[in-house]
Design a protein around this motif. Structure first.
Motif, short mmCIF file in Angstrom:
data_model
loop_
_atom_site.label_atom_id
_atom_site.label_comp_id
_atom_site.label_asym_id
_atom_site.label_seq_id
_atom_site.Cartn_x
_atom_site.Cartn_y
_atom_site.Cartn_z
N ILE A 102 44.94 47.65 49.63
CA ILE A 102 44.68 48.82 49.06
C ILE A 102 43.96 47.59 47.60
O ILE A 102 44.16 46.32 47.71
N ILE A 103 43.03 47.98 47.23
CA ILE A 103 42.04 47.00 46.36
C ILE A 103 41.41 47.51 45.39
O ILE A 103 41.13 48.11 44.88
N GLU A 104 42.46 46.39 44.07
CA GLU A 104 41.80 47.12 42.49
C GLU A 104 41.44 45.71 41.88
O GLU A 104 42.05 45.18 42.73
N PRO A 105 41.11 46.17 40.78
CA PRO A 105 40.09 45.34 40.02
C PRO A 105 41.39 44.99 39.10
O PRO A 105 42.05 45.67 38.79
N ILE A 106 41.24 43.48 39.17
CA ILE A 106 42.12 42.71 38.47
C ILE A 106 40.57 41.90 37.14
O ILE A 106 39.93 41.73 37.45
N ASP A 107 41.13 41.17 36.14
CA ASP A 107 40.23 40.61 35.43
C ASP A 107 41.15 38.85 35.28
O ASP A 107 41.90 38.77 34.48
N GLU A 108 41.34 38.56 35.84
CA GLU A 108 42.21 36.74 35.90
C GLU A 108 40.82 36.30 36.36
O GLU A 108 39.47 36.46 37.23
N GLU A 109 40.93 34.59 35.11
CA GLU A 109 39.53 33.56 35.29
C GLU A 109 39.70 33.19 37.55
O GLU A 109 40.14 32.82 38.36
N ASP A 110 37.93 34.04 37.24
CA ASP A 110 37.54 33.26 38.45
C ASP A 110 38.57 34.60 39.80
O ASP A 110 38.14 33.83 40.94
N LYS A 111 39.27 35.43 39.61
CA LYS A 111 39.36 36.30 40.33
C LYS A 111 38.62 38.21 39.73
O LYS A 111 38.88 37.84 38.75
N ASN A 112 38.29 38.55 41.00
CA ASN A 112 38.17 39.84 40.79
C ASN A 112 38.61 40.72 41.33
O ASN A 112 38.72 42.52 40.39
N PHE A 113 39.18 40.92 41.97
CA PHE A 113 39.90 41.91 43.07
C PHE A 113 41.60 41.38 43.12
O PHE A 113 41.56 39.92 43.92
N LYS A 114 42.55 42.42 43.88
CA LYS A 114 43.88 41.41 44.35
C LYS A 114 43.52 43.21 45.68
O LYS A 114 43.00 43.93 45.31
N ILE A 115 43.79 42.60 46.90
CA ILE A 115 44.71 42.92 47.40
C ILE A 115 45.58 43.39 48.10
O ILE A 115 46.37 41.93 48.84
N THR A 116 46.19 43.94 48.23
CA THR A 116 47.24 44.65 48.57
C THR A 116 47.53 44.75 50.47
O THR A 116 46.69 46.10 50.38
N VAL A 117 48.05 44.51 51.70
CA VAL A 117 48.22 44.83 52.39
C VAL A 117 49.65 45.37 52.84
O VAL A 117 50.91 44.63 52.46
N LEU A 118 49.65 46.34 53.16
CA LEU A 118 50.68 47.47 53.63
C LEU A 118 50.98 47.35 55.13
O LEU A 118 49.15 48.19 55.31
N ASN A 119 52.35 47.70 55.37
CA ASN A 119 52.27 48.60 57.30
C ASN A 119 52.04 49.44 57.10
O ASN A 119 52.13 50.46 56.10
N TYR A 120 51.98 50.15 58.41
CA TYR A 120 51.90 51.60 58.25
C TYR A 120 53.97 52.30 57.70
O TYR A 120 53.23 53.64 56.76
N ASP A 121 54.39 51.83 57.78
CA ASP A 121 55.11 52.47 57.11
C ASP A 121 55.71 52.25 55.60
O ASP A 121 56.41 51.60 54.62
N LEU A 122 54.84 51.23 55.05
CA LEU A 122 54.19 51.44 53.65
C LEU A 122 55.34 50.21 53.26
O LEU A 122 54.81 49.43 51.95
N ALA A 123 55.70 48.87 54.14
CA ALA A 123 56.40 47.97 53.98
C ALA A 123 55.36 46.61 53.84
O ALA A 123 54.10 46.80 53.66
N LYS A 124 54.67 45.92 52.08
CA LYS A 124 54.21 45.26 51.87
C LYS A 124 53.77 44.28 52.71
O LYS A 124 55.11 43.14 53.44
#
Length: 130
Positions: A102-124
């Motif tokens: 799951i790739i979401e836009p963020i506005d942090e210094e020198d960072k533009n995206f957050k990537i959250t990786v989930l397993n098939y059972d939706l565990a992070k």
């Protein structure tokens, strides 16, 4: 053996996990282990075009597919194999998908995206910023 994954780009409108999982997404059939897939996903997200369109999920979806298919270094399918990547109407956990990115836009210094990786059972599995 295939390691399947889904990649979904989020705008600011999706707040709940259910909303995030009910969006169109990219389906990749091969080599979606985070140790491998995060390399080419992060490389794509660092491109100026991705950064300038970070709130445009349809643009990012189309261009990530193009990036994957035209980059011989990362692509894990033959030129004649049309079953390795596609677009689905929503995150597809029934097809043996082992990882969801799951790739979401963020506005942090020198960072533009957050990537959250989930397993098939939706565990992070992990969370990363680019």
């Amino acid at each position: 053996m295939a390691t399947r994954g889904n990649i979904v780009f989020i705008t600011e409108d999706e707040e709940t996990m259910e909303e995030k999982l009910n969006k169109e997404c990219i389906y990749v059939h091969w080599d979606m282990y985070p140790e491998y897939a995060l390399t080419w996903i992060k490389d794509f997200l660092r491109l100026p075009g991705a950064i300038s369109r970070k709130y445009d999920d349809s643009y990012l979806t189309a261009w990530l597919i193009h990036y994957y298919l035209t980059n011989d270094e990362y692509r894990s399918l033959d030129d004649d194999d049309f079953t390795g990547i596609g677009v689905d109407s929503r995150v597809n956990r029934w097809a043996g998908v082992q990882y969801i990115y799951i790739i979401e836009p963020i506005d942090e210094e020198d960072k533009n995206f957050k990537i959250t990786v989930l397993n098939y059972d939706l565990a992070k599995y992990g969370e990363y910023t680019v």
